[in-house]
Design a protein around this motif. Sequence first.
Motif, mmCIF file in Angstrom:
data_model
loop_
_atom_site.group_PDB
_atom_site.id
_atom_site.type_symbol
_atom_site.label_atom_id
_atom_site.label_comp_id
_atom_site.label_asym_id
_atom_site.label_seq_id
_atom_site.Cartn_x
_atom_site.Cartn_y
_atom_site.Cartn_z
ATOM 1 N N GLN A 131 0.828 -1.201 0.000
ATOM 2 C CA GLN A 131 0.000 0.000 0.000
ATOM 3 C C GLN A 131 0.868 1.259 0.000
ATOM 4 O O GLN A 131 0.589 2.210 -0.724
ATOM 5 C CB GLN A 131 -0.953 -0.025 1.197
ATOM 6 C CG GLN A 131 -1.987 -1.120 1.070
ATOM 7 C CD GLN A 131 -2.749 -1.410 2.353
ATOM 8 O OE1 GLN A 131 -2.272 -1.141 3.459
ATOM 9 N NE2 GLN A 131 -3.933 -1.984 2.209
ATOM 10 N N GLU A 136 -2.516 -1.018 -5.651
ATOM 11 C CA GLU A 136 -3.944 -1.119 -5.374
ATOM 12 C C GLU A 136 -4.265 -2.566 -5.001
ATOM 13 O O GLU A 136 -3.755 -3.491 -5.638
ATOM 14 C CB GLU A 136 -4.768 -0.741 -6.611
ATOM 15 C CG GLU A 136 -4.692 0.711 -6.989
ATOM 16 C CD GLU A 136 -5.444 1.614 -6.030
ATOM 17 O OE1 GLU A 136 -6.493 1.180 -5.494
ATOM 18 O OE2 GLU A 136 -4.972 2.741 -5.815
ATOM 19 N N GLU A 138 -6.260 -5.602 -5.411
ATOM 20 C CA GLU A 138 -7.085 -6.051 -6.524
ATOM 21 C C GLU A 138 -7.974 -7.231 -6.148
ATOM 22 O O GLU A 138 -8.803 -7.637 -6.937
ATOM 23 C CB GLU A 138 -6.202 -6.393 -7.726
ATOM 24 C CG GLU A 138 -5.494 -5.162 -8.272
ATOM 25 C CD GLU A 138 -4.737 -5.423 -9.557
ATOM 26 O OE1 GLU A 138 -4.361 -6.581 -9.835
ATOM 27 O OE2 GLU A 138 -4.499 -4.443 -10.295
ATOM 28 N N PHE A 157 -2.204 -7.590 -5.212
ATOM 29 C CA PHE A 157 -1.973 -6.176 -5.468
ATOM 30 C C PHE A 157 -1.510 -5.953 -6.900
ATOM 31 O O PHE A 157 -0.918 -6.842 -7.505
ATOM 32 C CB PHE A 157 -0.879 -5.631 -4.533
ATOM 33 C CG PHE A 157 -1.237 -5.711 -3.083
ATOM 34 C CD1 PHE A 157 -1.946 -4.691 -2.472
ATOM 35 C CD2 PHE A 157 -0.862 -6.813 -2.321
ATOM 36 C CE1 PHE A 157 -2.277 -4.759 -1.135
ATOM 37 C CE2 PHE A 157 -1.190 -6.891 -0.980
ATOM 38 C CZ PHE A 157 -1.896 -5.862 -0.381
ATOM 39 N N LEU A 159 0.216 -2.619 -9.499
ATOM 40 C CA LEU A 159 0.686 -1.249 -9.689
ATOM 41 C C LEU A 159 0.988 -1.060 -11.165
ATOM 42 O O LEU A 159 1.756 -1.831 -11.748
ATOM 43 C CB LEU A 159 1.948 -0.987 -8.856
ATOM 44 C CG LEU A 159 2.572 0.401 -8.967
ATOM 45 C CD1 LEU A 159 1.627 1.483 -8.431
ATOM 46 C CD2 LEU A 159 3.906 0.437 -8.223
ATOM 47 N N GLU A 163 0.845 4.802 -12.924
ATOM 48 C CA GLU A 163 0.639 5.253 -11.548
ATOM 49 C C GLU A 163 1.960 5.545 -10.837
ATOM 50 O O GLU A 163 2.010 6.368 -9.932
ATOM 51 C CB GLU A 163 -0.125 4.185 -10.754
ATOM 52 C CG GLU A 163 -1.503 3.922 -11.292
ATOM 53 C CD GLU A 163 -2.130 2.644 -10.771
ATOM 54 O OE1 GLU A 163 -3.377 2.583 -10.760
ATOM 55 O OE2 GLU A 163 -1.394 1.710 -10.378
#
Length: 170
Positions: A131, A136, A138, A157, A159, A163
């Motif tokens: 985090q 994010e 998922e 997760f 990325l 981003e």
Amino acid sequence: MPRFHVREMCDQDLEYVLEWRNHPDIRRFMYSQQEIGKEEHYTWFSKASIDPTKKLLIFEVDKEPVGFVNFSSIRTGNIADWGFYLAPYAAKGTGAALGKTALDYAFNDLGLHKVCGEALSYNQKSIRFHQKMGFEMEGVLRDQFFDGQDYHSIHCFGLLHSEWPNLQVD
């Protein structure tokens, strides 16, 4: 100011990477939690180091190896999974430097579109780390991992490259 760097893993790294991997504080968060033998480790490296879908990296602080990073299953669309761990003696705060350095490498040098990560539900430190790095959540694979005694969920997760440049990771 310390200098952070990742480089490809080589034969000279095998001993300490095995030592780190077998440390109880690292091993307990792995899917394969048994202690790895030297022969098994060397066999893994001889195959993985020539596999085009993998990238095995050593994270260094001022040219001192203190971490391992693995990008794997690099596939069509430049999407890869990652795994990582620090040497048990690594200084506090080294994890953020490892994450930033490795993700910069993934997106800028490897040209990845997306990096995916997983953490066992009881590994709250890894969940917070993902985090903090801007991943994010998922999904959660409920009771997906059985450790021989109990079932554990896996937090997934992702990325995206788009981003990453917008993040300021301390």
